[in-house]
Design a protein around this motif. Structure first.
Motif: not given
Length: 499
Positions: A193-200, A202-212
């Motif tokens: 994921h490429f994302v600005d530090v203030d927009d982290l 936005i990707i939290t759920k997508e990344l968590r689902d991938a970790m799951l």
């Protein structure tokens, strides 16, 4: 700056008080997950206090819904700094409250960004009983980076992936896409994921689902999907002594083409290769135990579309007589690469042959300050070819400064001046070796072409050298011997060129 610090402090005070941060609702609890999650946290001086605080907030949001415990999820943090440091072992904090407090108490170490060293350290800790890691659970590495590393990451990262670690990368800076996509587990669309530090958030759920998908307990799952392969992983149900696994797989539209393979009970993963692109496979894992009955586990996996290589050609590490050529991706269907190169203004060209498993080569014996046309051609096993070209420029040879001269400034002080050197100069270094007194070394920016030399004792002969600095090498130094007149004589100096 004060407003940013106040905002970060307010968020952490809310979390410490058990409140949700603004814009975030209560997170449902996630159970039936088992794995060791390691955060590789950039704690170096290249990260600001504000960015470091936002990343800590993101880390807690990411793992907050998980159930922590010796039979559930465990987590830890390794700092990227001059020397890697583990913040706490995996098995120290086994509840949401204690994990939250541990992340909140994590302090930035500063220092250099030695990510490669931290990855080698992580490889030891992810499989260490002393660090609280467990030998029979999925391993997940989450690397949050500003895109910069002081050392090489490719080899230690590949070793981690070869040991079964699933790697997720979050870049909050200007990271190199080719380098980071090669470092992350495949496919990069799911693990990078490429994302600005203030927009982290936005990707939290997508990344968590991938970790799951990796740590969901007691089920067969798949990672590292390509156009011709994927890797299956599963929890350890058997041992070498208690049985073996049978794996059956076939395209869903041609189940009669079923293939079967067997692995020992000590295995918890297997890579299936030589598969058709854009094809859905039905996969069954059958534990064959002589002690207990375990039901078969099934999963459907669709391979990716065939990768077209090269899709990107990158020129790097340019020097006067060489440069490096890299390309991506490197699919299994490519048997070899050809690198054709020659001066852009010329009719000569040379050819390099590169094995299909490699993604770079160094082109040498080139002319300095010359533009080359480089064409990379992928030779596929099927016989087809695909080419992509790029321009590359060699650097200029190291240049020598000109016309070193001196001016008496009084009070035992001289002004040394010179004319600019040729090429892309990064700066100049002026060294003065005094006949009496200590030597000195002064570094100046490329725009500055003079310095003051002090403490030049009367009646002494001193050596002054000026050298231009370039990206890959220093230029040739220009030296002069400078004689200071004795104090009883008229003020001034004499200088002579070194023989």
């Amino acid at each position: 700056m004060l407003a940013e610090a106040a905002l970060v402090l307010g968020v952490w005070l809310q979390l410490a008080a058990g409140q949700e941060a603004p814009g975030q609702g209560p997170q449902p609890s996630i159970s039936n997950s088992e794995g060791d999650i390691l955060f590789l946290l950039d704690s170096s001086g290249s990260v600001s206090y504000y960015e470091f605080s936002k990343v800590k907030e993101f880390m807690w949001d990411l793992v907050r819904p998980f159930t922590f415990g010796p039979n559930d999820v465990q987590t830890s943090i390794i700092h990227i700094s001059t020397t890697p440091t583990m913040e706490f072992p995996f098995d120290r904090y086994l509840s949401r409250g204690t994990v939250q407090q541990a992340i909140r108490d994590t302090r930035q170490l500063m220092g250099d960004t030695n990510t490669g060293k931290a990855l080698s350290f992580a490889k030891e800790k992810l499989f260490s009983n002393d660090a609280g890691a467990r030998p029979d659970v999925p391993k997940v590495l989450v690397w949050v980076t500003d895109g910069f590393s002081s050392d090489d990451i490719s080899e230690p990262m590949q070793l981690l992936k070869d040991m079964g670690v699933t790697v997720f990368i979050v870049s909050t800076g200007r990271g190199n896409y080719l380098e980071l996509s090669a470092a992350a587990s495949q496919p990069p669309e799911k693990h990078l994921h490429f994302v600005d530090v203030d927009d982290l958030p936005i990707i939290t759920k997508e990344l968590r689902d991938a970790m799951l998908d990796v740590i969901q307990a007691n089920r067969l799952h798949v990672v590292d999907i390509t156009s011709s392969s994927f890797r299956l992983t599963w929890p350890q149900l058997l041992s070498q002594e208690t049985g073996y696994y049978t794996l059956q797989y076939a395209p869903t539209d041609d189940l009669a083409a079923k293939r079967t393979t067997q692995v020992s009970g000590a295995h918890t993963s297997l890579t299936l290769s030589n598969l058709a692109p854009e094809t859905t496979y039905e996969v069954a894992l059958i534990p064959e135990s002589n002690v207990h009955y375990f039901p078969p586990q099934t999963i459907r996996v669709t391979t990716l579309a065939e990768e077209i290589s090269p899709a990107q050609v990158l020129i790097s590490d340019s020097r006067p007589h060489s440069f490096q050529v890299s390309w991506a991706p490197t699919p299994d269907s490519v048997s070899s690469y050809q690198v054709l190169y020659g001066p852009l203004r010329g009719d000569s060209a040379q050819l390099l042959e590169v094995d299909g498993t490699h993604n770079s080569t160094v082109v040498e014996n080139l002319a300095p300050n010359t533009t080359y046309l480089v064409t990379v051609t992928a030779i596929y096993s099927s016989g087809k070819e695909k080419s992509l070209s790029a321009k590359a420029c060699t650097q200029e040879e190291g240049s020598k400064v000109r016309h070193l001269r001196f001016e008496d400034m009084g009070s035992n002080t001289l002004k040394a001046s010179w004319d600019a050197a040729d090429g892309k100069v990064l700066g100049y270094r002026v060294r003065c070796r005094r006949q009496t007194g200590p030597s000195s070394l002064i570094s100046v920016s490329p725009q500055i072409h003079s310095v003051l030399l002090t403490d030049m004792a009367p009646g002494t002969t001193n050596k002054v050298c000026v050298k231009s600095m370039y990206k890959d090498q220093p230029g040739k130094g220009l030296c002069r011997m400078v004689h200071m007149q004795p104090a009883t004589e008229a003020p001034g100096y004499k200088h002579r060129q070194r023989a």
